[in-house]
Motif scaffolding. Structure first.
Motif, short mmCIF file in Angstrom:
data_model
loop_
_atom_site.label_atom_id
_atom_site.label_comp_id
_atom_site.label_asym_id
_atom_site.label_seq_id
_atom_site.Cartn_x
_atom_site.Cartn_y
_atom_site.Cartn_z
N GLU A 169 1.06 -1.36 0.08
CA GLU A 169 -0.28 -0.10 0.05
C GLU A 169 1.08 0.96 -0.21
O GLU A 169 -0.17 2.42 -1.10
N ASP A 187 3.64 1.94 -1.88
CA ASP A 187 4.38 1.47 -2.41
C ASP A 187 3.43 2.32 -3.51
O ASP A 187 3.63 3.07 -4.22
N LYS A 188 2.00 2.14 -3.73
CA LYS A 188 0.84 2.58 -4.54
C LYS A 188 1.08 4.38 -4.38
O LYS A 188 0.82 4.58 -4.97
N GLU A 204 4.28 6.30 -5.51
CA GLU A 204 4.01 6.00 -7.32
C GLU A 204 2.72 7.12 -7.55
O GLU A 204 3.18 7.48 -8.84
N GLN A 205 1.90 7.27 -6.73
CA GLN A 205 0.59 8.51 -6.61
C GLN A 205 0.95 9.72 -6.29
O GLN A 205 1.33 10.82 -6.14
#
Length: 413
Positions: free
Chosen positions: A307, A309-310, A313-314
């Motif tokens: 979560e 890492d997501k 990335e955002q």
């Protein structure tokens, strides 16, 4: 049995000492922790256990309970000290029992009763007797293989089987296993517990009593491991494990437990290893259950990191992660062998994230988490990008599981 000495004033020893004192015995509680001794002698307690402080205060005020750094002669001695394991082979560490044996031996007189309560591997009571006999060659001690023979000292193994948060109630009401080294030792130990125990006093020998305690906790560990393994499989198959278990439990002969972030505490996370250590070839299911439950925190960490890492990335440069709960089970302050503590420790070692820790039952973080931030639930929910519920404390029941950033690894309260 008017005078009783209890070694170890922790989560089991203190309630036990208080219960004897509450029911009329003169009790000396012995502990190596000066803070614990001082606190108890003020009529207060250094642990969290509902209903206990009032009983301790009354017993101290009445002069029935006193804490001390050193033991005194008594009619009966109860030993409730830690028995952790050590090394990769999970070898039982009986050093605390050994230390108590050396401190206790000089006080013994003919007719005294010595009771080991500490969760121990099979044969530990016999080992304790060897240590006592080495110190007191002038006394005779019971032998496991000679149950009919009399001895100067009566020795038994009597494990506790209480639930944190309900210790005061269950010490009285639960049945008790009384495992004497000899038949007469069993009878003498039964006399001691009849002071306050209302449950049945189940007579057996010391080895069977030792194994019974380990068996109870290993059985629970296996059941929890099934639930934890099921949660990992369900996640992989995109199935809601909570709904799955609820549906499966409608079968009249199925009762699957709830999965969690792992297994902790001084019993279930430790005791099965005693069986495995002594029986490495035979204890296959017990070993597998321990390995499954010990590996669950790693899986939880991987899910949280995914979560995080997501978010990175955002474009979230330093995601804030809130970990709710550090105790090894709901609504207590006991952090021993807690999987949540292990998860928190590893998360704190990860760079480029901020970790907030929430544990409503403590006011100071343990040394292993000294670089963490202990915050309120409200602050954590306000600031966190990811919220992971690790322990099902009642305080967390208000957290909306449906919130996008909330991950729950425990029963949806």
């Amino acid at each position: 049995m008017k005078n009783i000495c209890v070694f170890g004033l922790g989560y089991i020893g203190l309630p036990t000492a208080a219960m004897f004192a509450h029911h009329g015995a003169n009790v000396i509680g012995v502990d190596v922790n000066p803070h614990a001794v001082e606190t108890i002698n003020q009529g207060k307690i250094h642990i969290v256990e509902p209903g206990l402080e009032a009983i301790v205060k009354q017993a101290v005020d009445n002069g029935k309970l006193k804490a001390s750094l050193t033991p005194v002669h008594s009619d009966a001695y109860l030993i409730a000290v830690p028995t952790p394991f050590k090394g990769d082979n999970h070898e039982p560490d009986l050093s605390y029992i050994h230390a108590v044996s050396k401190a206790l031996a000089p006080l013994l007189e003919k007719g005294d009763v010595v009771i080991l309560e500490s969760t121990s591997p099979v044969g530990a009571t016999e080992k304790m007797v060897e240590w006592l006999a080495e110190e007191r060659p002038d006394l005779t001690f019971p032998k496991y293989h000679e149950p009919e023979n009399e001895a100067d000292i009566f020795v038994a193994y009597c494990p506790e089987r209480v639930l944190p948060g309900k210790v005061v109630e269950e010490l009285i009401s639960n049945d008790r296993i009384i495992g004497g080294m000899t038949k007469e030792s069993t009878e003498k130990a039964q006399e001691v517990y009849r002071i306050f125990v209302e449950g049945d006093l189940l007579a057996t020998n010391s080895r069977t009593a030792e194994m019974a305690k380990l068996t109870e906790n290993a059985s629970r560990d296996v059941s929890i491991a099934f639930a934890n393994e099921l949660s990992i499989i369900s996640d992989k198959l995109d199935i809601n494990v909570w709904e799955l278990i609820e549906l499966a439990n409608h079968h009249p002969r199925v009762n699957i437990l709830q999965p969690g972030a792992g297994v902790g505490g001084h019993c279930i996370a430790v005791d099965p290893w005693f069986i495995v250590n002594q029986n490495p070839e035979e204890a296959r299911i017990i070993r597998a259950a321990r390995e499954i439950n010990d590996s669950k925190p790693k899986w939880v960490i991987e899910k949280i990191i995914a979560e995080v890492d997501k978010l990175k990335e955002q474009g979230v440069e330093t995601p804030v992660v809130a970990l709710l709960g550090l105790a090894f089970k709901p609504n207590i302050d006991d952090l021993r062998e807690s999987p949540a503590v292990n998860i928190a420790r590893e998360m704190l070692d990860i760079g480029s994230i901020e970790v907030l820790l929430v544990e409503p039952n403590i006011n100071k973080l343990p040394k292993v988490l000294e670089f963490g931030k202990l915050v309120s639930l409200s602050e954590a929910l306000e600031r966190a990008d990811v919220v992971a519920i690790l322990v099902a404390h009642d305080d967390f029941g208000k957290v909306e599981i449906s919130r996008k950033n909330v991950m729950s690894f425990v029963t949806n309260r």
